[in-house]
Scaffold this motif. Structure first.
Motif, PDB file in Angstrom:
ATOM      1  N   THR A   1      -8.275  -4.215  -7.625  1.00 59.64           N
ATOM      2  CA  THR A   1      -9.658  -3.901  -7.241  1.00 59.64           C
ATOM      3  C   THR A   1     -10.325  -2.913  -8.181  1.00 59.64           C
ATOM      4  OG1 THR A   1      -8.684  -2.221  -5.806  1.00 59.64           O
ATOM      5  CG2 THR A   1      -9.314  -4.312  -4.759  1.00 59.64           C
ATOM      6  N   ASP A   2      -9.631  -2.550  -9.255  1.00 62.24           N
ATOM      7  CA  ASP A   2     -10.132  -1.456 -10.077  1.00 62.24           C
ATOM      8  C   ASP A   2     -10.532  -1.934 -11.478  1.00 62.24           C
ATOM      9  OD1 ASP A   2     -10.538   0.898 -11.548  1.00 62.24           O
ATOM     10  OD2 ASP A   2      -9.133   1.997 -10.274  1.00 62.24           O
ATOM     11  N   ALA A   3     -11.799  -2.327 -11.613  1.00 62.66           N
ATOM     12  CA  ALA A   3     -12.271  -2.872 -12.886  1.00 62.66           C
ATOM     13  C   ALA A   3     -12.373  -1.807 -13.966  1.00 62.66           C
ATOM     14  CB  ALA A   3     -13.630  -3.542 -12.695  1.00 62.66           C
ATOM     15  N   GLU A   4     -12.411  -0.559 -13.555  1.00 59.12           N
ATOM     16  CA  GLU A   4     -12.528   0.499 -14.562  1.00 59.12           C
ATOM     17  C   GLU A   4     -11.197   0.903 -15.152  1.00 59.12           C
ATOM     18  OE1 GLU A   4     -14.881   3.949 -13.750  1.00 59.12           O
ATOM     19  OE2 GLU A   4     -16.482   2.703 -12.903  1.00 59.12           O
ATOM     20  N   ARG A   5     -10.254   1.211 -14.284  1.00 56.07           N
ATOM     21  CA  ARG A   5      -8.965   1.697 -14.796  1.00 56.07           C
ATOM     22  C   ARG A   5      -8.007   0.548 -15.109  1.00 56.07           C
ATOM     23  NH1 ARG A   5      -6.671   5.829 -10.656  1.00 56.07           N
ATOM     24  NH2 ARG A   5      -7.299   4.166  -9.217  1.00 56.07           N
ATOM     25  N   GLU A   6      -8.254  -0.633 -14.509  1.00 57.24           N
ATOM     26  CA  GLU A   6      -7.381  -1.777 -14.778  1.00 57.24           C
ATOM     27  C   GLU A   6      -8.264  -3.018 -14.840  1.00 57.24           C
ATOM     28  OE1 GLU A   6      -5.338  -4.173 -12.493  1.00 57.24           O
ATOM     29  OE2 GLU A   6      -3.591  -4.376 -13.786  1.00 57.24           O
ATOM     30  N   TRP A   7      -8.019  -4.012 -13.996  1.00 50.72           N
ATOM     31  CA  TRP A   7      -8.876  -5.187 -13.925  1.00 50.72           C
ATOM     32  C   TRP A   7      -9.133  -5.489 -12.449  1.00 50.72           C
ATOM     33  CZ3 TRP A   7      -5.068  -4.669 -17.641  1.00 50.72           C
ATOM     34  CH2 TRP A   7      -5.452  -4.838 -18.977  1.00 50.72           C
ATOM     35  N   ALA A   8     -10.267  -6.050 -12.150  1.00 51.27           N
ATOM     36  CA  ALA A   8     -10.544  -6.443 -10.755  1.00 51.27           C
ATOM     37  C   ALA A   8     -10.599  -7.963 -10.691  1.00 51.27           C
ATOM     38  CB  ALA A   8     -11.862  -5.847 -10.286  1.00 51.27           C
TER      39      ALA A   8
ATOM     40  N   GLU B   1      -3.816 -14.953   4.399  1.00 53.62           N
ATOM     41  CA  GLU B   1      -2.618 -14.873   5.229  1.00 53.62           C
ATOM     42  C   GLU B   1      -2.219 -13.420   5.495  1.00 53.62           C
ATOM     43  OE1 GLU B   1      -0.009 -18.078   4.772  1.00 53.62           O
ATOM     44  OE2 GLU B   1       1.705 -17.091   5.716  1.00 53.62           O
ATOM     45  N   ALA B   2      -2.408 -12.570   4.488  1.00 53.22           N
ATOM     46  CA  ALA B   2      -2.099 -11.144   4.678  1.00 53.22           C
ATOM     47  C   ALA B   2      -2.953 -10.562   5.800  1.00 53.22           C
ATOM     48  CB  ALA B   2      -2.336 -10.383   3.373  1.00 53.22           C
ATOM     49  N   LYS B   3      -4.235 -10.938   5.790  1.00 54.77           N
ATOM     50  CA  LYS B   3      -5.124 -10.420   6.839  1.00 54.77           C
ATOM     51  C   LYS B   3      -4.717 -10.960   8.205  1.00 54.77           C
ATOM     52  CE  LYS B   3      -8.972  -9.214   3.897  1.00 54.77           C
ATOM     53  NZ  LYS B   3     -10.188  -9.640   3.187  1.00 54.77           N
ATOM     54  N   ALA B   4      -4.430 -12.263   8.250  1.00 51.48           N
ATOM     55  CA  ALA B   4      -4.077 -12.895   9.522  1.00 51.48           C
ATOM     56  C   ALA B   4      -2.776 -12.327  10.086  1.00 51.48           C
ATOM     57  CB  ALA B   4      -3.951 -14.406   9.325  1.00 51.48           C
ATOM     58  N   LYS B   5      -1.848 -11.989   9.214  1.00 53.38           N
ATOM     59  CA  LYS B   5      -0.527 -11.560   9.686  1.00 53.38           C
ATOM     60  C   LYS B   5      -0.324 -10.044   9.675  1.00 53.38           C
ATOM     61  CE  LYS B   5       1.924 -15.831   8.873  1.00 53.38           C
ATOM     62  NZ  LYS B   5       2.874 -16.590   8.055  1.00 53.38           N
ATOM     63  N   GLY B   6      -1.365  -9.330   9.254  1.00 51.52           N
ATOM     64  CA  GLY B   6      -1.240  -7.872   9.245  1.00 51.52           C
ATOM     65  C   GLY B   6      -0.326  -7.329   8.168  1.00 51.52           C
ATOM     66  N   TRP B   7      -0.175  -8.066   7.066  1.00 53.33           N
ATOM     67  CA  TRP B   7       0.614  -7.529   5.957  1.00 53.33           C
ATOM     68  C   TRP B   7      -0.168  -6.393   5.294  1.00 53.33           C
ATOM     69  CZ3 TRP B   7       1.808 -12.958   3.394  1.00 53.33           C
ATOM     70  CH2 TRP B   7       2.724 -13.654   4.207  1.00 53.33           C
ATOM     71  N   THR B   8       0.555  -5.590   4.521  1.00 56.41           N
ATOM     72  CA  THR B   8      -0.070  -4.477   3.829  1.00 56.41           C
ATOM     73  C   THR B   8      -0.754  -4.973   2.545  1.00 56.41           C
ATOM     74  OG1 THR B   8       1.527  -2.906   4.715  1.00 56.41           O
ATOM     75  CG2 THR B   8       0.431  -2.292   2.658  1.00 56.41           C
ATOM     76  N   VAL B   9      -2.023  -4.608   2.378  1.00 53.24           N
ATOM     77  CA  VAL B   9      -2.730  -4.954   1.143  1.00 53.24           C
ATOM     78  C   VAL B   9      -3.131  -3.640   0.466  1.00 53.24           C
ATOM     79  CG1 VAL B   9      -4.725  -6.112   0.123  1.00 53.24           C
ATOM     80  CG2 VAL B   9      -3.568  -7.125   2.121  1.00 53.24           C
ATOM     81  N   VAL B  10      -2.578  -3.421  -0.728  1.00 52.49           N
ATOM     82  CA  VAL B  10      -2.832  -2.167  -1.436  1.00 52.49           C
ATOM     83  C   VAL B  10      -4.129  -2.283  -2.228  1.00 52.49           C
ATOM     84  CG1 VAL B  10      -1.976  -0.570  -3.203  1.00 52.49           C
ATOM     85  CG2 VAL B  10      -0.361  -1.708  -1.655  1.00 52.49           C
ATOM     86  N   ASP B  11      -5.061  -1.420  -1.930  1.00 52.77           N
ATOM     87  CA  ASP B  11      -6.322  -1.363  -2.666  1.00 52.77           C
ATOM     88  C   ASP B  11      -6.096  -0.429  -3.867  1.00 52.77           C
ATOM     89  OD1 ASP B  11      -8.864  -0.672  -3.633  1.00 52.77           O
ATOM     90  OD2 ASP B  11      -9.777  -0.892  -1.642  1.00 52.77           O
ATOM     91  N   MET B  12      -5.870  -1.028  -5.041  1.00 53.24           N
ATOM     92  CA  MET B  12      -5.501  -0.222  -6.213  1.00 53.24           C
ATOM     93  C   MET B  12      -6.511   0.882  -6.500  1.00 53.24           C
ATOM     94  SD  MET B  12      -3.986  -3.059  -8.914  1.00 53.24           S
ATOM     95  CE  MET B  12      -3.608  -1.991 -10.284  1.00 53.24           C
ATOM     96  N   LYS B  13      -7.773   0.544  -6.368  1.00 52.11           N
ATOM     97  CA  LYS B  13      -8.809   1.521  -6.702  1.00 52.11           C
ATOM     98  C   LYS B  13      -8.773   2.727  -5.756  1.00 52.11           C
ATOM     99  CE  LYS B  13     -13.782   1.827  -7.521  1.00 52.11           C
ATOM    100  NZ  LYS B  13     -15.053   1.077  -7.499  1.00 52.11           N
ATOM    101  N   GLU B  14      -8.597   2.435  -4.483  1.00 48.55           N
ATOM    102  CA  GLU B  14      -8.642   3.501  -3.478  1.00 48.55           C
ATOM    103  C   GLU B  14      -7.301   4.206  -3.278  1.00 48.55           C
ATOM    104  OE1 GLU B  14     -11.368   4.537  -1.997  1.00 48.55           O
ATOM    105  OE2 GLU B  14     -12.563   3.030  -3.079  1.00 48.55           O
ATOM    106  N   GLU B  15      -6.210   3.458  -3.453  1.00 48.12           N
ATOM    107  CA  GLU B  15      -4.919   4.006  -3.012  1.00 48.12           C
ATOM    108  C   GLU B  15      -3.993   4.486  -4.136  1.00 48.12           C
ATOM    109  OE1 GLU B  15      -3.657   2.592   1.057  1.00 48.12           O
ATOM    110  OE2 GLU B  15      -4.070   0.651   0.103  1.00 48.12           O
ATOM    111  N   TRP B  16      -4.360   4.170  -5.367  1.00 47.89           N
ATOM    112  CA  TRP B  16      -3.520   4.646  -6.475  1.00 47.89           C
ATOM    113  C   TRP B  16      -4.262   5.736  -7.253  1.00 47.89           C
ATOM    114  CZ3 TRP B  16      -0.885  -0.263  -9.106  1.00 47.89           C
ATOM    115  CH2 TRP B  16       0.052  -0.795  -8.198  1.00 47.89           C
ATOM    116  N   ASN B  17      -3.711   6.952  -7.233  1.00 49.93           N
ATOM    117  CA  ASN B  17      -4.301   8.064  -7.985  1.00 49.93           C
ATOM    118  C   ASN B  17      -4.189   7.837  -9.489  1.00 49.93           C
ATOM    119  OD1 ASN B  17      -4.624   9.365  -5.549  1.00 49.93           O
ATOM    120  ND2 ASN B  17      -2.646  10.407  -5.697  1.00 49.93           N
TER     121      ASN B  17
END
Lengths: 318, 318
Positions: free
Chosen positions: B275-282, B298-314
């Protein structure tokens, strides 16, 4: 032997204490000398623990293989179990002979007949169903001649060897012509070798969703054959490193021993020679199972270790 | 974090200390909660260390994959290196375009073109020659856009995650569509994952004696494809156990996550979302590389963890 032994070199531990079922013959000396040399930090033959890979054939090396591979006994029992759903087998070889109890005739077609039986009896179910079926069988099957439970037909000296090598930091692998998913069911319990360190032959498998539930299904199609030239290939595929020690008992293991021997540095190549007709079976160059002919010549030519079971093993079975 | 941390439960260690490149978001919480629960002895979700199997996709999950899989860059460099021996390539696609530097055109034939290039550039030599060639390349190759060494285009948060899971007794595996023998050259150095814990695609290999010297030769024939339905198959073949945690970033990882999720007990399924077009690619649903479409649903339907690179990786890269 306490776990503390790991800290000592092999030569600091009384040889009598280590691998007590081995007599003090040339094989035990060769094995312990090898372990001592590759584990000696600072020594010229030192090998890092992560590269201490040891591979072991199964049939005839870790457990017995006479009068026929034990996995074939499982396959025959499966034929009987499946027969009610296959009335056509009454007329069709090799199934007809298996059902009639005439194993000699059933196998008269050689490897092809056995593969035909294995293909049919080891497929058409999920990997979990297959594992459950093998688990049920291995927990009750007895040897047709000795009456001993199949999973006790394992060689005590080899269990001690596996244990000793692991204590000195070796990672022990099974590399067998037998079925990978067959052996994985009991490898941990019987040999202390976890499923991920078992390499073997396989049928093709396929992933699918059944009513939304993911399963892996075993197909009636031979996949990889982990024998002869297949053994170094299986080792390469699964481990990606060349072993420094290899143990086998037949010509089917020759390429694995050649591949191991050809690496740089100290190597240990060992053939278990079935020489004890009283306590086990005596066979080599002319055997229909576990034929050891070219391998015996090459072992002599190259100075590999050949274990004389009759002379060098105080005890055969567990 | 000291090695002693293994003795404590995750919840006894300050969350700030563990995986510092992850912000205190929902993904870090989900991951640490999972580790804590499966490692808690006596807890209802306890898993024995030998069953703590965690599998990681490589391209787009452990290291970057834009603008093209890094292994393709190796293949292109090989085409240039091999060109003098192949004058016919000047007239033959996709080699002609690779040599002309027109990668877009070279790959216009899609996966088929790439496979054609990989087949030719990754075969016709022994496994040891191939490993030496990859070693030479990986030690000098730079990313075409960032100029950063390829082997530093790895995600720091994932390195910390691998390390954390191993400290709590997990066995970490790579399960990638990339080449198994390609990744094995650097997996230990870059990720701390030994060759025997790398699962990937392969060409067929063959054992032979060359003037008496045993070699394993790479054939110009595609063997196993470790992608989509192939990933659970690769896991089954190599590990023989179902993982309890799986990490991916594309639809190619979906079946691996489904297979992991469908086991009994606590499971952790994680998608890394670019999700991070600035520091990586989106990119996700419409990307030519690492397409994440069905997997996101499927991740949303099953409640799997989705890592938002932009928000969750310092921090993104090592």
């Amino acid at each position: 032997m306490s776990v503390k032994a790991e800290q000592r070199s092999v030569s600091e531990v009384s040889v009598i204490q280590i691998m007590p079922s081995w007599s003090s013959g040339p094989s035990k000396t060769a094995i312990l000398t090898f372990i001592d040399e590759v584990c000696k930090e600072g020594g010229e033959s030192y090998v890092r623990p992560e590269d201490r890979i040891a591979v072991f054939d199964n049939d005839g090396t870790l457990w017995a293989e006479q009068p026929i591979y034990f996995q074939a006994l499982y396959a025959f029992d499966r034929v009987k179990e499946m027969a009610p759903q296959h009335p056509e087998w009454k007329e069709r070889e090799p199934f007809r002979s298996v059902l009639a109890g005439d194993l000699k005739k059933a196998l008269s077609g050689g490897e092809k007949s056995l593969l035909e039986i294995v293909k049919v009896t080891h497929s058409g179910m999920t990997t979990e169903e297959f594992a459950a079926s093998v688990r049920k069988w291995i927990d009750s099957a007895k040897h047709p001649q000795t009456g001993v439970p199949i999973k006790e037909m394992v060689y005590q000296p080899m269990l001690e060897l596996l244990d000793t090598m692991r204590k000195w930091g070796f990672k022990t692998y099974i590399v067998s012509g037998g079925g990978i998913d067959f052996m994985r069911v009991f490898s941990e319990e019987v040999y202390g070798i976890p499923p991920e360190q078992v390499i073997g032959s396989s049928v093709e498998v396929k992933f699918e969703l059944r009513d939304g539930v993911p399963v892996i299904v075993r197909e009636p199609k031979v996949g990889f054959i982990d024998d002869k030239e297949g053994k170094p290939v299986g080792i390469h595929t699964h481990i990606g490193k060349r072993p420094i020690a290899a143990f086998g008992n037949s010509d089917g293991d020759l390429q694995m021993l050649q591949w191991t021997a050809a690496g740089d540095g100290k190597r240990l190549c060992v053939y278990i020679h079935h020489t004890d007709a009283e306590r086990e079976w005596a066979y080599d160059r002319d055997s229909h199972i576990g034929k050891l002919d070219k391998g015996l010549d090459e072992a002599k030519a190259k100075g590999w270790t050949v274990v004389d079971m009759k002379e060098e093993w105080n005890k055969i079975f567990k």
